[in-house]
Design an enzyme around this catalytic site. Structure first.
Site, PDB file in Angstrom:
ATOM      1  N   ARG A  84       0.837  -1.205   0.000  1.00 22.65           N
ATOM      2  CA  ARG A  84       0.000   0.000   0.000  1.00 22.65           C
ATOM      3  C   ARG A  84       0.872   1.255   0.000  1.00 22.65           C
ATOM      4  NH1 ARG A  84      -2.650  -3.687   2.941  1.00 22.65           N
ATOM      5  NH2 ARG A  84      -4.663  -4.310   2.052  1.00 22.65           N
ATOM      6  N   ASP A  85       0.431   2.236  -0.786  1.00 20.85           N
ATOM      7  CA  ASP A  85       1.137   3.522  -0.828  1.00 20.85           C
ATOM      8  C   ASP A  85       1.012   4.198   0.538  1.00 20.85           C
ATOM      9  OD1 ASP A  85       2.018   5.577  -3.395  1.00 20.85           O
ATOM     10  OD2 ASP A  85       1.641   6.481  -1.421  1.00 20.85           O
ATOM     11  N   ILE A  86       2.108   4.778   0.984  1.00 22.88           N
ATOM     12  CA  ILE A  86       2.143   5.398   2.317  1.00 22.88           C
ATOM     13  C   ILE A  86       1.303   6.679   2.364  1.00 22.88           C
ATOM     14  CG2 ILE A  86       4.182   6.895   2.049  1.00 22.88           C
ATOM     15  CD1 ILE A  86       5.220   5.603   4.695  1.00 22.88           C
ATOM     16  N   ASN A 115       4.801   6.480 -13.502  1.00 25.10           N
ATOM     17  CA  ASN A 115       5.541   7.715 -13.775  1.00 25.10           C
ATOM     18  C   ASN A 115       6.989   7.372 -14.098  1.00 25.10           C
ATOM     19  OD1 ASN A 115       3.345   9.462 -13.145  1.00 25.10           O
ATOM     20  ND2 ASN A 115       3.734   9.134 -10.967  1.00 25.10           N
ATOM     21  N   HIS A 127       7.586   1.351 -10.548  1.00 30.10           N
ATOM     22  CA  HIS A 127       6.392   1.000  -9.778  1.00 30.10           C
ATOM     23  C   HIS A 127       5.167   1.385 -10.583  1.00 30.10           C
ATOM     24  CE1 HIS A 127       7.854   4.988  -8.592  1.00 30.10           C
ATOM     25  NE2 HIS A 127       6.593   5.344  -8.397  1.00 30.10           N
TER      26      HIS A 127
HETATM   27  P1  AMP Z   1       6.113   8.399  -7.953  1.00 36.62           P
HETATM   28  O1  AMP Z   1       5.908   9.881  -7.824  1.00 36.62           O
HETATM   29  O2  AMP Z   1       5.350   7.795  -9.101  1.00 36.62           O
HETATM   30  O3  AMP Z   1       7.580   8.022  -7.956  1.00 36.62           O
HETATM   31  O4  AMP Z   1       5.438   7.752  -6.676  1.00 36.62           O
HETATM   32  C1  AMP Z   1       6.127   7.374  -5.534  1.00 36.62           C
HETATM   33  C2  AMP Z   1       5.094   6.897  -4.543  1.00 36.62           C
HETATM   34  O5  AMP Z   1       5.751   6.202  -3.512  1.00 36.62           O
HETATM   35  C3  AMP Z   1       4.285   8.019  -3.878  1.00 36.62           C
HETATM   36  O6  AMP Z   1       2.896   7.811  -4.137  1.00 36.62           O
HETATM   37  C4  AMP Z   1       4.625   7.875  -2.391  1.00 36.62           C
HETATM   38  O7  AMP Z   1       3.530   8.151  -1.556  1.00 36.62           O
HETATM   39  C5  AMP Z   1       5.050   6.417  -2.324  1.00 36.62           C
HETATM   40  N1  AMP Z   1       5.940   6.087  -1.233  1.00 36.62           N
HETATM   41  C6  AMP Z   1       7.086   6.719  -0.871  1.00 36.62           C
HETATM   42  N2  AMP Z   1       7.663   6.094   0.168  1.00 36.62           N
HETATM   43  C7  AMP Z   1       6.869   5.028   0.464  1.00 36.62           C
HETATM   44  C8  AMP Z   1       6.929   3.994   1.443  1.00 36.62           C
HETATM   45  N3  AMP Z   1       7.928   3.925   2.341  1.00 36.62           N
HETATM   46  N4  AMP Z   1       5.945   3.066   1.461  1.00 36.62           N
HETATM   47  C9  AMP Z   1       4.945   3.131   0.571  1.00 36.62           C
HETATM   48  N5  AMP Z   1       4.827   4.089  -0.376  1.00 36.62           N
HETATM   49  C10 AMP Z   1       5.776   5.032  -0.429  1.00 36.62           C
END
Ligand code: AMP
Length: 122
Positions: free
Chosen positions: A34-36, A93, A106
């Protein structure tokens, strides 16, 4: 241009077990968690275990087994979350213009509400 992977990125640390994550699915070549900072009621990230920066890097250099595993993992998370009926959005992205914050491939799976049009006009 060769792809340069940064082993200190946060998803590399998650894969090494150095920081925790809220796991949804683990497969041989992929991990979903899950996204944080969720931007929808359902917001799951699916990553390959391999050292791939972006979708284009993965498409060029991943094995067929990794690619099949990754695509199936995305589908399996959608099935587990029960989002097929009402729909969902996948986002990957990449780079500066894609505003990629974490340089490890991702796919975002977003669902649980209407997500609006894909982009706002520039
Ligand atoms: P992006 O901008 O596409 O690189 O998205 C990176 C995503 O990673 C964002 O939606 C953040 O909220 C998510 N994210 C960053 N650190 C963590 C973490 N430790 N656990 C889960 N999601 C994360």
């Amino acid at each position: 241009m060769p792809f340069e992977y940064d082993d200190q990125n946060i998803f590399a640390k998650i894969l090494r077990g150095e920081i925790p994550n809220d796991t949804v699915l683990e497969t041989e070549h992929s991990l979903a968690f899950r996204d944080i900072r969720p931007q929808a009621p359902i917001h799951v990230l699916v990553i390959p275990r391999g050292r791939y920066v972006s979708f284009d890097h993965f498409a060029q250099e991943a094995s067929e087994a990794e690619i099949v595993d990754f695509v199936r993992a995305v589908g399996e998370v959608c099935r587990m979350a029960g989002v097929e009926a009402d729909g969902f959005r996948l986002i990957a992205n990449a780079g500066k213009h894609g505003v990629q914050d974490v340089p490890h491939l991702h796919v975002h799976i977003l669902a649980g509400r209407s997500l609006g049009r894909m982009l706002s006009p520039a």
